[in-house]
Structure formats: structure tokens, C-alpha cells
Design a protein around this motif. Structure first.
Motif, PDB file in Angstrom:
ATOM      1  N   PRO A 156       5.687 -19.615 -33.018  1.00  0.00           N
ATOM      2  CA  PRO A 156       5.576 -18.295 -33.646  1.00  0.00           C
ATOM      3  C   PRO A 156       5.350 -17.219 -32.587  1.00  0.00           C
ATOM      4  O   PRO A 156       4.584 -17.414 -31.642  1.00  0.00           O
ATOM      5  CB  PRO A 156       4.347 -18.443 -34.549  1.00  0.00           C
ATOM      6  N   SER A 157       6.031 -16.112 -32.719  1.00  0.00           N
ATOM      7  CA  SER A 157       5.871 -15.034 -31.745  1.00  0.00           C
ATOM      8  C   SER A 157       4.575 -14.279 -31.995  1.00  0.00           C
ATOM      9  O   SER A 157       3.973 -14.375 -33.074  1.00  0.00           O
ATOM     10  CB  SER A 157       7.057 -14.060 -31.851  1.00  0.00           C
ATOM     11  N   ARG A 158       4.170 -13.519 -31.005  1.00  0.00           N
ATOM     12  CA  ARG A 158       2.968 -12.691 -31.155  1.00  0.00           C
ATOM     13  C   ARG A 158       3.148 -11.713 -32.308  1.00  0.00           C
ATOM     14  O   ARG A 158       2.228 -11.495 -33.101  1.00  0.00           O
ATOM     15  CB  ARG A 158       2.716 -11.943 -29.834  1.00  0.00           C
ATOM     16  N   ALA A 159       4.347 -11.151 -32.411  1.00  0.00           N
ATOM     17  CA  ALA A 159       4.606 -10.174 -33.477  1.00  0.00           C
ATOM     18  C   ALA A 159       4.483 -10.812 -34.859  1.00  0.00           C
ATOM     19  O   ALA A 159       3.959 -10.197 -35.793  1.00  0.00           O
ATOM     20  CB  ALA A 159       5.996  -9.565 -33.304  1.00  0.00           C
ATOM     21  N   GLU A 160       4.951 -12.058 -34.998  1.00  0.00           N
ATOM     22  CA  GLU A 160       4.866 -12.747 -36.294  1.00  0.00           C
ATOM     23  C   GLU A 160       3.413 -12.968 -36.709  1.00  0.00           C
ATOM     24  O   GLU A 160       3.043 -12.749 -37.866  1.00  0.00           O
ATOM     25  CB  GLU A 160       5.585 -14.090 -36.217  1.00  0.00           C
ATOM     26  N   ILE A 161       2.604 -13.421 -35.752  1.00  0.00           N
ATOM     27  CA  ILE A 161       1.191 -13.662 -36.058  1.00  0.00           C
ATOM     28  C   ILE A 161       0.474 -12.344 -36.344  1.00  0.00           C
ATOM     29  O   ILE A 161      -0.352 -12.252 -37.264  1.00  0.00           O
ATOM     30  CB  ILE A 161       0.501 -14.407 -34.895  1.00  0.00           C
ATOM     31  N   ASP A 162       0.791 -11.313 -35.581  1.00  0.00           N
ATOM     32  CA  ASP A 162       0.178  -9.993 -35.823  1.00  0.00           C
ATOM     33  C   ASP A 162       0.530  -9.484 -37.211  1.00  0.00           C
ATOM     34  O   ASP A 162      -0.324  -8.942 -37.927  1.00  0.00           O
ATOM     35  CB  ASP A 162       0.638  -8.989 -34.762  1.00  0.00           C
ATOM     36  N   ASP A 163       1.790  -9.629 -37.601  1.00  0.00           N
ATOM     37  CA  ASP A 163       2.225  -9.184 -38.931  1.00  0.00           C
ATOM     38  C   ASP A 163       1.502  -9.966 -40.027  1.00  0.00           C
ATOM     39  O   ASP A 163       1.086  -9.395 -41.044  1.00  0.00           O
ATOM     40  CB  ASP A 163       3.738  -9.356 -39.086  1.00  0.00           C
ATOM     41  N   LEU A 164       1.389 -11.277 -39.831  1.00  0.00           N
ATOM     42  CA  LEU A 164       0.719 -12.120 -40.816  1.00  0.00           C
ATOM     43  C   LEU A 164      -0.758 -11.732 -40.932  1.00  0.00           C
ATOM     44  O   LEU A 164      -1.291 -11.588 -42.040  1.00  0.00           O
ATOM     45  CB  LEU A 164       0.848 -13.584 -40.416  1.00  0.00           C
ATOM     46  N   ALA A 165      -1.412 -11.555 -39.789  1.00  0.00           N
ATOM     47  CA  ALA A 165      -2.832 -11.177 -39.782  1.00  0.00           C
ATOM     48  C   ALA A 165      -3.042  -9.819 -40.450  1.00  0.00           C
ATOM     49  O   ALA A 165      -3.982  -9.632 -41.231  1.00  0.00           O
ATOM     50  CB  ALA A 165      -3.367 -11.151 -38.349  1.00  0.00           C
ATOM     51  N   ALA A 166      -2.159  -8.876 -40.152  1.00  0.00           N
ATOM     52  CA  ALA A 166      -2.275  -7.536 -40.752  1.00  0.00           C
ATOM     53  C   ALA A 166      -2.079  -7.596 -42.265  1.00  0.00           C
ATOM     54  O   ALA A 166      -2.784  -6.908 -43.016  1.00  0.00           O
ATOM     55  CB  ALA A 166      -1.254  -6.598 -40.119  1.00  0.00           C
ATOM     56  N   ALA A 167      -1.142  -8.434 -42.715  1.00  0.00           N
ATOM     57  CA  ALA A 167      -0.894  -8.564 -44.155  1.00  0.00           C
ATOM     58  C   ALA A 167      -2.112  -9.141 -44.864  1.00  0.00           C
ATOM     59  O   ALA A 167      -2.493  -8.686 -45.954  1.00  0.00           O
ATOM     60  CB  ALA A 167       0.329  -9.456 -44.396  1.00  0.00           C
ATOM     61  N   ILE A 168      -2.747 -10.135 -44.250  1.00  0.00           N
ATOM     62  CA  ILE A 168      -3.956 -10.721 -44.831  1.00  0.00           C
ATOM     63  C   ILE A 168      -5.062  -9.672 -44.892  1.00  0.00           C
ATOM     64  O   ILE A 168      -5.740  -9.505 -45.912  1.00  0.00           O
ATOM     65  CB  ILE A 168      -4.428 -11.920 -44.000  1.00  0.00           C
ATOM     66  N   GLN A 169      -5.255  -8.974 -43.787  1.00  0.00           N
ATOM     67  CA  GLN A 169      -6.338  -7.986 -43.693  1.00  0.00           C
ATOM     68  C   GLN A 169      -6.190  -6.895 -44.740  1.00  0.00           C
ATOM     69  O   GLN A 169      -7.150  -6.544 -45.441  1.00  0.00           O
ATOM     70  CB  GLN A 169      -6.353  -7.385 -42.277  1.00  0.00           C
ATOM     71  N   VAL A 170      -4.972  -6.374 -44.871  1.00  0.00           N
ATOM     72  CA  VAL A 170      -4.720  -5.290 -45.834  1.00  0.00           C
ATOM     73  C   VAL A 170      -4.931  -5.778 -47.263  1.00  0.00           C
ATOM     74  O   VAL A 170      -5.562  -5.092 -48.082  1.00  0.00           O
ATOM     75  CB  VAL A 170      -3.286  -4.736 -45.652  1.00  0.00           C
ATOM     76  N   ARG A 171      -4.434  -6.973 -47.569  1.00  0.00           N
ATOM     77  CA  ARG A 171      -4.534  -7.476 -48.943  1.00  0.00           C
ATOM     78  C   ARG A 171      -5.991  -7.755 -49.327  1.00  0.00           C
ATOM     79  O   ARG A 171      -6.431  -7.405 -50.429  1.00  0.00           O
ATOM     80  CB  ARG A 171      -3.698  -8.748 -49.090  1.00  0.00           C
ATOM     81  N   ILE A 172      -6.741  -8.386 -48.430  1.00  0.00           N
ATOM     82  CA  ILE A 172      -8.138  -8.694 -48.743  1.00  0.00           C
ATOM     83  C   ILE A 172      -8.961  -7.416 -48.869  1.00  0.00           C
ATOM     84  O   ILE A 172      -9.796  -7.295 -49.777  1.00  0.00           O
ATOM     85  CB  ILE A 172      -8.738  -9.627 -47.665  1.00  0.00           C
ATOM     86  N   ALA A 173      -8.733  -6.464 -47.961  1.00  0.00           N
ATOM     87  CA  ALA A 173      -9.458  -5.197 -48.031  1.00  0.00           C
ATOM     88  C   ALA A 173      -9.159  -4.468 -49.341  1.00  0.00           C
ATOM     89  O   ALA A 173     -10.050  -3.888 -49.972  1.00  0.00           O
ATOM     90  CB  ALA A 173      -9.094  -4.316 -46.833  1.00  0.00           C
ATOM     91  N   LYS A 174      -7.902  -4.521 -49.772  1.00  0.00           N
ATOM     92  CA  LYS A 174      -7.509  -3.862 -51.025  1.00  0.00           C
ATOM     93  C   LYS A 174      -8.156  -4.541 -52.218  1.00  0.00           C
ATOM     94  O   LYS A 174      -8.668  -3.879 -53.131  1.00  0.00           O
ATOM     95  CB  LYS A 174      -5.986  -3.899 -51.161  1.00  0.00           C
ATOM     96  N   GLU A 175      -8.140  -5.874 -52.235  1.00  0.00           N
ATOM     97  CA  GLU A 175      -8.687  -6.624 -53.366  1.00  0.00           C
ATOM     98  C   GLU A 175     -10.207  -6.509 -53.463  1.00  0.00           C
ATOM     99  O   GLU A 175     -10.772  -6.493 -54.558  1.00  0.00           O
ATOM    100  CB  GLU A 175      -8.300  -8.107 -53.254  1.00  0.00           C
ATOM    101  N   SER A 176     -10.873  -6.448 -52.309  1.00  0.00           N
ATOM    102  CA  SER A 176     -12.338  -6.439 -52.295  1.00  0.00           C
ATOM    103  C   SER A 176     -12.935  -5.036 -52.262  1.00  0.00           C
ATOM    104  O   SER A 176     -14.085  -4.833 -52.656  1.00  0.00           O
ATOM    105  CB  SER A 176     -12.856  -7.229 -51.090  1.00  0.00           C
TER     106      SER A 176
END
Length: 297
Positions: free
Chosen positions: A130-150
Motif C-alpha cells: 500500500p502506498s503512503r497516499a492510500e494509507i493516508d486517505d484511509l486514515a483520514a476517512a476513518i478520522q472524519v467518519r468517527i469525528a462526525k459520528e461522535s
């Protein structure tokens, strides 16, 4: 569409039977899914445990039961703002679940595992390269979704890449430390890679009470003098972060160079240090990092 006439008893019975059959199938699939998820949770708990034998056994069963594919792994940890030492509330744990499942849907089948712990969430990603960009995108998606839900701040720690599932324990420890440091040291941002923690990664290995006990007295004097406003401490820390570059520091703080020189002289007086001394500058710079890590900044 026009009706062909009233529904007969036989037709109504057939509809009921069909509905009951569909409900039975859905319920059975739900139960099977819950059993599978329960088994996965149990094995992921073992996978990140401190027991090497347990980890190896969990890795073997996860692959044999086709819950995940074999391959290199990387662990991400999600942490939410909460009282230290206290478990997350039900709503926050649900937010973690939603965020981690959202991440899994972004990946191919059998390429991720997740687990909710009392105060954080874990995502084990299995990918070849996995590229750095892929992991960064995945991490950002998790962060945004959890912050929105909580409705709370959320931080993601990214561990180092491991050769296979048994290495998840080490990557998990790195990711958890990165998430904890990011939560405390706000300047790192919402996503922190363990490989990029710098001096914070080294300091985080020491007990907080030990760090606090050895905090440079000049840093304490500056923080006490500022009374929470942070003018002198913030100026000096920015100056040290910029390697003593006056022009860059003044531009960053949006102040005139004359004002910067005045603050630096005042900071020297309060901290009782000499900024011309390399030892004093190093001790203060580390002191500011420690202060952030133990929550004084």
C-alpha cells in the motif's frame, strides 16, 4: 397497476409464508454474521496480545478460516477524546464501529480486520504494497467518519508495516503510541505515523511522572510567568523549532523582529538561561516537547 380482484385466502397465506421464509433467512444470516464477527473479535484480541504463542495461533486460524488473506500488514488505531482511564461511552464505541466498518468497505474483501477496545479502535490492514497516499486517505476517512459520528475530536495512529499477521502486535503498539501522542500533542495533527513522531516517540516511552519530575525548571518558570497565555513560552518554542532563524520565526508569529528580540530577551531573564548556549537551547527545546507530552502546553 390495477388489481385483478380481491386477494384470496390462499394468496394471502402464500404471501405470509414467503415473508416468514424471508425473515427466517435474514435472521439466520444475521446470526451467522454475528457468530463470524464474534470469532473474528476473539482472534483479533489474541492477535494483538502480548503472548507470542497466542498471536501465532490466532494468525493461523484467521487465515485457515478465511477471515482474512495472508500478506504484509499495517495497524491503525483510532482514539477519541475522553477522560483518561475511563472507558468510552456507548455512543462513542458505536462511532468507532461505524468508522472502522466504513474503512473496511473501502478495501477489498478479506483485506482488513477490526476490533473495538474499551478506549480505542483497531484496524489491521492486509495489503501487499500500500502506498503512503492510500494509507493516508484511509486514515483520514476513518478520522472524519468517527469525528462526525461522535461529535468529538478523533486521532489516528499509524504503525509500521509488518511482514505478516503475527507482526500485528508490534505494529499495534506503535500505532497506539502514535495515536496517544497525537491526542496529547495537538501540533502533530489528527493522523500521526509512528515513524514520524520524532523526539515525541522517544519521550513517550518514558513514564509521564518521570518526565514531569525532570522538566527543565526554565520551562516551568516560563509557563508560570505566562499564566496560560503562552506569549513568552510560545515565542521561544517557535524560535527553537525554527532552529534559531529570527526572520522565519517573526514571520510565523506575525510580529516585528524588534518585538521578537524583546520577547527572547525577556524569556532568557524569566527562564534564567543563555540562548547563546547550545546546551541551554537543547534543554529548553526538549523541555517544551515534554511539557506538551504531559499536558502542560
Amino acid at each position: 397497476m390495477l388489481s385483478d380482484g380481491p386477494v384470496t385466502d390462499e394468496q394471502a397465506a402464500a404471501v405470509r409464508q414467503g415473508a416468514e421464509s424471508a425473515a427466517h433467512t435474514l435472521h439466520r444470516d444475521f446470526l451467522l454474521g454475528e457468530i463470524s464477527r464474534g470469532r473474528e473479535r476473539e482472534l483479533v484480541r489474541d492477535l494483538v496480545s502480548a503472548d507470542a504463542e497466542l498471536r501465532d495461533e490466532a494468525a493461523r486460524w484467521l487465515i485457515e478460516e478465511e477471515l482474512v488473506a495472508a500478506g504484509p500488514i499495517r495497524v491503525l488505531v483510532a482514539a477519541l477524546a475522553h477522560a483518561p482511564g475511563e472507558p468510552l461511552g456507548e455512543q462513542d464505541r458505536l462511532a468507532l464501529t461505524v468508522g472502522l466498518e466504513h474503512a473496511r468497505h473501502r478495501l477489498p474483501p478479506r483485506r482488513a480486520l477490526h476490533l473495538e477496545r474499551p478506549d480505542h479502535g483497531i484496524l489491521v490492514v492486509v495489503q501487499e504494497v500500500p502506498s503512503r497516499a492510500e494509507i493516508d486517505d484511509l486514515a483520514a476517512a476513518i478520522q472524519v467518519r468517527i469525528a462526525k459520528e461522535s461529535g468529538k475530536e478523533c486521532w489516528i495512529g499509524v504503525g509500521e508495516r509488518g511482514p505478516g499477521l503475527p507482526a500485528a502486535h508490534e505494529s499495534y503498539g506503535e500505532a497506539r503510541r502514535a495515536a496517544d501522542v497525537a491526542r496529547i500533542v495537538k501540533v502533530l495533527g489528527p493522523v500521526a505515523w509512528s515513524s514520524e513522531l520524532g523526539v515525541y516517540g522517544l519521550l513517550a516511552e518514558l513514564p509521564a511522572e518521570r518526565l514531569g519530575h525532570n522538566l527543565h525548571p526554565g520551562v516551568r518558570r516560563l509557563l508560570d510567568h505566562d499564566g496560560g497565555k503562552g506569549a513568552l513560552a510560545g515565542t521561544l518554542e517557535a524560535f527553537l523549532d525554527n532552529g534559531g532563524d529570527v526572520r522565519r520565526t517573526a514571520a510565523e508569529l506575525c510580529i516585528h523582529r524588534a518585538s521578537l528580540y524583546y520577547r527572547l530577551r525577556k524569556a532568557e531573564e524569566v527562564a534564567r538561561v543563555d540562548l547563546a548556549s547550545g546546551d541551554d537551547r537543547l534543554a529548553l527545546h526538549l523541555g517544551f516537547k515534554v511539557a506538551r507530552l504531559i499536558g502542560l502546553r
